[in-house]
Enzyme design. Structure first.
Site, mmCIF file in Angstrom:
data_model
loop_
_atom_site.group_PDB
_atom_site.id
_atom_site.type_symbol
_atom_site.label_atom_id
_atom_site.label_comp_id
_atom_site.label_asym_id
_atom_site.label_seq_id
_atom_site.Cartn_x
_atom_site.Cartn_y
_atom_site.Cartn_z
ATOM 1 N N ALA A 23 0.809 -1.099 0.072
ATOM 2 C CA ALA A 23 0.027 0.018 0.088
ATOM 3 C C ALA A 23 0.951 0.996 -0.243
ATOM 4 C CB ALA A 23 -0.895 -0.073 1.137
ATOM 5 N N THR A 27 0.286 5.043 -1.643
ATOM 6 C CA THR A 27 -0.012 6.173 -0.815
ATOM 7 C C THR A 27 0.447 7.756 -1.135
ATOM 8 O OG1 THR A 27 1.817 5.410 1.028
ATOM 9 C CG2 THR A 27 -0.534 5.074 1.414
ATOM 10 N N HIS A 120 -3.709 -9.112 -5.444
ATOM 11 C CA HIS A 120 -5.011 -8.964 -4.636
ATOM 12 C C HIS A 120 -5.925 -8.340 -6.001
ATOM 13 C CE1 HIS A 120 -3.034 -8.518 -0.612
ATOM 14 N NE2 HIS A 120 -3.037 -9.442 -0.880
ATOM 15 N N THR A 188 5.495 -1.782 2.250
ATOM 16 C CA THR A 188 4.538 -2.813 2.786
ATOM 17 C C THR A 188 5.011 -3.212 4.247
ATOM 18 O OG1 THR A 188 3.742 -5.082 3.018
ATOM 19 C CG2 THR A 188 5.892 -4.622 1.623
ATOM 20 N N SER A 189 4.163 -3.159 5.354
ATOM 21 C CA SER A 189 4.343 -3.707 6.640
ATOM 22 C C SER A 189 4.731 -5.228 6.787
ATOM 23 C CB SER A 189 3.169 -3.234 7.511
ATOM 24 O OG SER A 189 2.025 -4.004 7.060
#
Ligand code: ZN
Length: 236
Positions: A23, A27, A120, A188-189
Site C-alpha cells: 500500500a 499512498t 490482490h 509494505t508492513s
C-alpha cells in the site's frame, strides 16, 4: 557509502531485479492505506474496512460494500508517482523483471510497467458473478448495486478478505522471487499473508527493504532504507 548510494550500486549492477510492493507505494499518489487509517473510516461507516471488504459482507450487505468500495477503494483521478515511474523505467532498461503488487489500483500499468503480478486483483477488472461477462469499471458506478444484463451482480476482480489468492499468480510471483538477484520490497508492513510470505522464497543476498515505518523484517534484510519509496526509487 550511505544507504541510498548502496541501493544505487545494487541496482546499477543487476539485470534481475524483482520488486514487491504494498500500500505504501500508492499512498504517495494519494490513495490511503486503509489499514493505517481505520479511525478515519469508523466515523463514516458502521464497520471496519476489513469487515466491509470481506466475501461474507459482499454477499450479505452488498449495497454497503459498494458504497465503501466506490468511495474508498476506487480512486479514478489518481496518477502514478515517482515510485511507479522509476519501476517502469527499470523494466524498460531490462533491469527489472517483474513488479509484484498487493495494490489493486492499476497505477503500475498506468506508469508503463508491463509485467505486473497483481496478488490482490485490480479494480479495473469487473465481472458478472453469474455469467462471468466482463464489465467496464464505470458500470459499477451506474447503480447502487451494479448488475449485469443477465441479472447477476457485477463484482470487482479483487481478492476480498476470506477469499483465496489466485494460485497461478502466486506461483509465478514465487518463481520470480526465488530466481531474483535483487529483491526490493517497498511500502509494505509485511503483515498480510500469504503475500508477505513471498520474501521467504528469496535466496540471494541483496534483499532491500524501503519503508517509512518499522516492520518485523527490518533486521533480516541486507539493506534497509527508512524513507519514502518514491524518493528512494526516484534516485536510482
Ligand atoms: Zn451476467
Amino acid at each position: 557509502m550511505n544507504e541510498l548510494e548502496k541501493l544505487k550500486k545494487i541496482v546499477a549492477e543487476s539485470d534481475n531485479i524483482v520488486f514487491f510492493g504494498g500500500a505504501g507505494v500508492s499512498t504517495e499518489s494519494g490513495i490511503p492505506d486503509f489499514r493505517s487509517v481505520d479511525g478515519l473510516y469508523s466515523q463514516e461507516y458502521d464497520f471496519p474496512p476489513e469487515t466491509i471488504l470481506s466475501a461474507k459482507f459482499f454477499k450479505t450487505k452488498t449495497a454497503e460494500f459498494f458504497k465503501f468500495y466506490k468511495n474508498k477503494m476506487v480512486a479514478r483521478d489518481v496518477k502514478p508517482n515517482a515510485a511507479h515511474i522509476a519501476l517502469a523505467k527499470l523494466e524498460r532498461e531490462k533491469k527489472l523483471r517483474a513488479v509484484i503488487t498487493q495494490n489493486i489500483d492499476g497505477l503500475h500499468q498506468a506508469a508503463g510497467s508491463e509485467n505486473v503480478l497483481e496478488l490482490h486483483g485490480s479494480v479495473h477488472r469487473n465481472f458478472c458473478s453469474h455469467c462471468k461477462k466482463t464489465h467496464a469499471l464505470e458500470t459499477i458506478f451506474d447503480s447502487e448495486i451494479p448488475q449485469c444484463e443477465c441479472g447477476g451482480i457485477i463484482r470487482p476482480d479483487v481478492v476480498l478478505y476470506g477469499e483465496q489468492l489466485d494460485d497461478a499468480i502466486l506461483a509465478r510471483a514465487t518463481k520470480y522471487v526465488a530466481d531474483a538477484d535483487v529483491l526490493i520490497v517497498g511500502g509494505t508492513s509485511l503483515r498480510v499473508y500469504p503475500a508477505a510470505g513471498l520474501i521467504f522464497h528469496y535466496r540471494g543476498e541483496k534483499l532491500v527493504l524501503i519503508n517509512n515505518s518499522e516492520t518485523n523484517f527490518d533486521d533480516r534484510v541486507n539493506l534497509l532504507l527508512r524513507t519514502s519509496i518514491g524518493f528512494a526509487l526516484g534516485q536510482v
